[in-house]
Design a protein around this motif. Structure first.
Motif, PDB file in Angstrom:
ATOM      1  N   PHE A  78       0.515  -1.064   0.145  1.00 63.08           N
ATOM      2  CA  PHE A  78       0.228  -0.415   0.200  1.00 63.08           C
ATOM      3  C   PHE A  78       0.963   1.413  -0.438  1.00 63.08           C
ATOM      4  O   PHE A  78       0.130   2.561  -0.258  1.00 63.08           O
ATOM      5  CB  PHE A  78      -0.951  -0.389   1.288  1.00 63.08           C
ATOM      6  CG  PHE A  78      -2.102  -0.691   1.134  1.00 63.08           C
ATOM      7  CD1 PHE A  78      -2.513  -1.229  -0.025  1.00 63.08           C
ATOM      8  CD2 PHE A  78      -2.465  -1.104   2.652  1.00 63.08           C
ATOM      9  CE1 PHE A  78      -3.760  -2.350   0.111  1.00 63.08           C
ATOM     10  CE2 PHE A  78      -3.355  -2.567   2.469  1.00 63.08           C
ATOM     11  CZ  PHE A  78      -4.357  -2.723   1.209  1.00 63.08           C
ATOM     12  N   THR A  79       1.730   1.174   0.515  1.00 70.29           N
ATOM     13  CA  THR A  79       3.004   2.531   0.786  1.00 70.29           C
ATOM     14  C   THR A  79       3.536   3.067  -0.559  1.00 70.29           C
ATOM     15  O   THR A  79       3.407   4.570  -0.623  1.00 70.29           O
ATOM     16  CB  THR A  79       4.115   2.102   0.931  1.00 70.29           C
ATOM     17  OG1 THR A  79       4.568   0.961   2.148  1.00 70.29           O
ATOM     18  CG2 THR A  79       5.737   3.158   0.670  1.00 70.29           C
ATOM     19  N   HIS A  80       2.806   2.500  -2.304  1.00 67.57           N
ATOM     20  CA  HIS A  80       3.639   3.091  -3.275  1.00 67.57           C
ATOM     21  C   HIS A  80       2.431   3.630  -4.212  1.00 67.57           C
ATOM     22  O   HIS A  80       2.785   3.946  -4.683  1.00 67.57           O
ATOM     23  CB  HIS A  80       3.592   1.250  -3.721  1.00 67.57           C
ATOM     24  CG  HIS A  80       5.047   1.691  -3.683  1.00 67.57           C
ATOM     25  ND1 HIS A  80       6.316   1.340  -3.487  1.00 67.57           N
ATOM     26  CD2 HIS A  80       4.939  -0.536  -3.097  1.00 67.57           C
ATOM     27  CE1 HIS A  80       6.788   0.840  -2.512  1.00 67.57           C
ATOM     28  NE2 HIS A  80       5.939  -0.378  -2.199  1.00 67.57           N
ATOM     29  N   GLU A  93      -3.445  13.575  11.853  1.00 69.23           N
ATOM     30  CA  GLU A  93      -2.290  14.766  12.438  1.00 69.23           C
ATOM     31  C   GLU A  93      -1.671  13.551  14.077  1.00 69.23           C
ATOM     32  O   GLU A  93      -1.130  14.577  14.876  1.00 69.23           O
ATOM     33  CB  GLU A  93      -3.128  16.008  13.344  1.00 69.23           C
ATOM     34  CG  GLU A  93      -2.870  16.888  11.790  1.00 69.23           C
ATOM     35  CD  GLU A  93      -3.334  18.234  12.220  1.00 69.23           C
ATOM     36  OE1 GLU A  93      -4.076  18.078  13.436  1.00 69.23           O
ATOM     37  OE2 GLU A  93      -3.888  19.118  11.183  1.00 69.23           O
ATOM     38  N   VAL A  94      -1.395  12.236  13.692  1.00 67.95           N
ATOM     39  CA  VAL A  94      -0.392  11.631  15.300  1.00 67.95           C
ATOM     40  C   VAL A  94       0.659  11.423  14.380  1.00 67.95           C
ATOM     41  O   VAL A  94       1.005  10.868  12.834  1.00 67.95           O
ATOM     42  CB  VAL A  94      -1.728  10.799  15.263  1.00 67.95           C
ATOM     43  CG1 VAL A  94      -0.252   9.819  16.776  1.00 67.95           C
ATOM     44  CG2 VAL A  94      -2.824  10.670  15.550  1.00 67.95           C
ATOM     45  N   PRO A  95       2.024  11.840  15.135  1.00 68.98           N
ATOM     46  CA  PRO A  95       3.329  11.551  14.019  1.00 68.98           C
ATOM     47  C   PRO A  95       3.227   9.977  13.583  1.00 68.98           C
ATOM     48  O   PRO A  95       2.577   9.540  14.865  1.00 68.98           O
ATOM     49  CB  PRO A  95       3.710  12.280  15.322  1.00 68.98           C
ATOM     50  CG  PRO A  95       3.338  13.016  15.599  1.00 68.98           C
ATOM     51  CD  PRO A  95       2.069  12.691  16.000  1.00 68.98           C
ATOM     52  N   LEU A  96       3.801  10.066  12.667  1.00 68.93           N
ATOM     53  CA  LEU A  96       3.853   8.576  12.272  1.00 68.93           C
ATOM     54  C   LEU A  96       5.302   8.753  11.215  1.00 68.93           C
ATOM     55  O   LEU A  96       5.549   9.307  10.826  1.00 68.93           O
ATOM     56  CB  LEU A  96       2.634   8.324  10.918  1.00 68.93           C
ATOM     57  CG  LEU A  96       2.746   6.824  10.644  1.00 68.93           C
ATOM     58  CD1 LEU A  96       1.784   6.787   9.707  1.00 68.93           C
ATOM     59  CD2 LEU A  96       4.004   6.738   8.926  1.00 68.93           C
ATOM     60  N   ILE A  97       5.690   7.473  11.795  1.00 62.56           N
ATOM     61  CA  ILE A  97       7.074   6.518  11.345  1.00 62.56           C
ATOM     62  C   ILE A  97       7.063   6.081  10.067  1.00 62.56           C
ATOM     63  O   ILE A  97       6.185   4.525  10.467  1.00 62.56           O
ATOM     64  CB  ILE A  97       8.514   6.688  11.984  1.00 62.56           C
ATOM     65  CG1 ILE A  97       8.317   7.384  13.363  1.00 62.56           C
ATOM     66  CG2 ILE A  97       9.963   6.063  11.780  1.00 62.56           C
ATOM     67  CD1 ILE A  97       9.479   7.528  13.615  1.00 62.56           C
ATOM     68  N   GLU A  98       7.327   5.935   9.068  1.00 64.76           N
ATOM     69  CA  GLU A  98       7.181   4.853   7.931  1.00 64.76           C
ATOM     70  C   GLU A  98       8.602   3.569   8.441  1.00 64.76           C
ATOM     71  O   GLU A  98       9.701   4.034   8.309  1.00 64.76           O
ATOM     72  CB  GLU A  98       7.142   5.497   6.231  1.00 64.76           C
ATOM     73  CG  GLU A  98       6.755   4.022   5.720  1.00 64.76           C
ATOM     74  CD  GLU A  98       6.940   4.640   3.937  1.00 64.76           C
ATOM     75  OE1 GLU A  98       7.607   4.297   3.389  1.00 64.76           O
ATOM     76  OE2 GLU A  98       6.669   6.140   3.912  1.00 64.76           O
ATOM     77  N   ILE A 104      13.149  -0.112   0.300  1.00 60.00           N
ATOM     78  CA  ILE A 104      12.171  -0.253  -0.724  1.00 60.00           C
ATOM     79  C   ILE A 104      13.431   0.371  -2.575  1.00 60.00           C
ATOM     80  O   ILE A 104      12.429   0.192  -3.527  1.00 60.00           O
ATOM     81  CB  ILE A 104      11.204   0.394  -0.389  1.00 60.00           C
ATOM     82  CG1 ILE A 104      11.369   2.148  -0.320  1.00 60.00           C
ATOM     83  CG2 ILE A 104      11.010  -0.116   0.471  1.00 60.00           C
ATOM     84  CD1 ILE A 104      10.463   2.702   0.119  1.00 60.00           C
ATOM     85  N   HIS A 105      14.410   1.745  -1.711  1.00 62.56           N
ATOM     86  CA  HIS A 105      14.827   2.152  -2.837  1.00 62.56           C
ATOM     87  C   HIS A 105      15.802   1.009  -3.499  1.00 62.56           C
ATOM     88  O   HIS A 105      16.580   1.837  -4.835  1.00 62.56           O
ATOM     89  CB  HIS A 105      15.393   3.212  -2.418  1.00 62.56           C
ATOM     90  CG  HIS A 105      14.739   4.315  -1.531  1.00 62.56           C
ATOM     91  ND1 HIS A 105      13.356   5.385  -2.270  1.00 62.56           N
ATOM     92  CD2 HIS A 105      14.856   4.228  -0.468  1.00 62.56           C
ATOM     93  CE1 HIS A 105      13.048   5.394  -0.939  1.00 62.56           C
ATOM     94  NE2 HIS A 105      13.360   5.606   0.065  1.00 62.56           N
ATOM     95  N   ASN A 113       8.839   4.485  -5.048  1.00 61.38           N
ATOM     96  CA  ASN A 113       8.087   5.160  -4.668  1.00 61.38           C
ATOM     97  C   ASN A 113       7.230   5.133  -3.324  1.00 61.38           C
ATOM     98  O   ASN A 113       6.476   4.687  -3.308  1.00 61.38           O
ATOM     99  CB  ASN A 113       7.246   5.775  -6.039  1.00 61.38           C
ATOM    100  CG  ASN A 113       6.512   7.419  -5.626  1.00 61.38           C
ATOM    101  OD1 ASN A 113       7.503   8.047  -4.623  1.00 61.38           O
ATOM    102  ND2 ASN A 113       5.080   7.895  -5.506  1.00 61.38           N
ATOM    103  N   SER A 114       6.763   5.799  -2.341  1.00 63.40           N
ATOM    104  CA  SER A 114       6.310   6.265  -1.430  1.00 63.40           C
ATOM    105  C   SER A 114       4.843   7.385  -1.659  1.00 63.40           C
ATOM    106  O   SER A 114       5.690   8.525  -1.698  1.00 63.40           O
ATOM    107  CB  SER A 114       6.962   6.151  -0.395  1.00 63.40           C
ATOM    108  OG  SER A 114       6.040   6.334   1.394  1.00 63.40           O
ATOM    109  N   VAL A 115       3.546   7.245  -1.284  1.00 60.02           N
ATOM    110  CA  VAL A 115       3.144   8.430  -1.370  1.00 60.02           C
ATOM    111  C   VAL A 115       2.593   8.211   0.096  1.00 60.02           C
ATOM    112  O   VAL A 115       1.800  10.083   0.077  1.00 60.02           O
ATOM    113  CB  VAL A 115       1.506   7.905  -2.044  1.00 60.02           C
ATOM    114  CG1 VAL A 115       1.992   7.371  -3.571  1.00 60.02           C
ATOM    115  CG2 VAL A 115       0.538   6.329  -1.816  1.00 60.02           C
TER     116      VAL A 115
END
Length: 145
Positions: A78-80, A93-98, A104-105, A113-115
């Motif tokens: 789903f990242t992409h 607006e809850v801070p998120l770390i992916e 992935i690179h 690419n990460s949306v």
């Protein structure tokens, strides 16, 4: 007590058996236990959830508002392409770390690419399952500041 939500997307329930040459042999349950143990040591409650369904993950992100201090999220595929998840992250607006287990690179072009990255606090990838721990350590550091 501070609270962190750890979300995992599609196919991560298969960790330990799914493409071990890429993802290793650690199971999702192992990762969750490791994070909960480290959270307990730091006085942080860590809740974990996995789903193969985009809408369920959107619901979890929306429900995190006002409940969790941070989210750690491996959105997997789903990242992409998931604009729905991107919009949910921006809205709450809850801070998120992916996080990603693999880099992935360094993988197929479509994974580069990460949306989600533009609305995430940061991205950690390529450290194996330690990507999750690195995210939690960053959160612990920020909560102590």
């Amino acid at each position: 007590m501070h609270k962190v939500l750890v979300l995992n997307g599609p196919n991560l329930n298969l960790l330990g058996t799914r493409e071990p040459e890429i993802y290793g042999s650690t199971t999702l349950q192992d990762i969750e236990e490791m994070l909960q143990k480290r959270g307990q040591e730091a006085g942080i409650e860590v809740d974990c959830f996995q789903s193969n369904h985009e809408g369920v993950l959107v619901d979890k992100i929306q429900a995190a508002r006002g409940v969790y201090d941070y989210i750690i999220f491996n959105a997997a595929a789903f990242t992409h392409y998931s604009i729905a998840l991107r919009d949910a992250i921006a809205a709450v607006e809850v801070p998120l770390i992916e996080v990603h287990i693999s880099n992935i690179h360094k993988r197929e072009e479509f994974r580069h690419n990460s949306v989600l990255a533009p609305v995430a606090m940061g991205q950690i990838c390529g450290l194996g399952v330690e990507s999750y721990l690195a995210a939690l350590e960053a959160i612990i550091y920020k909560l102590k500041k």
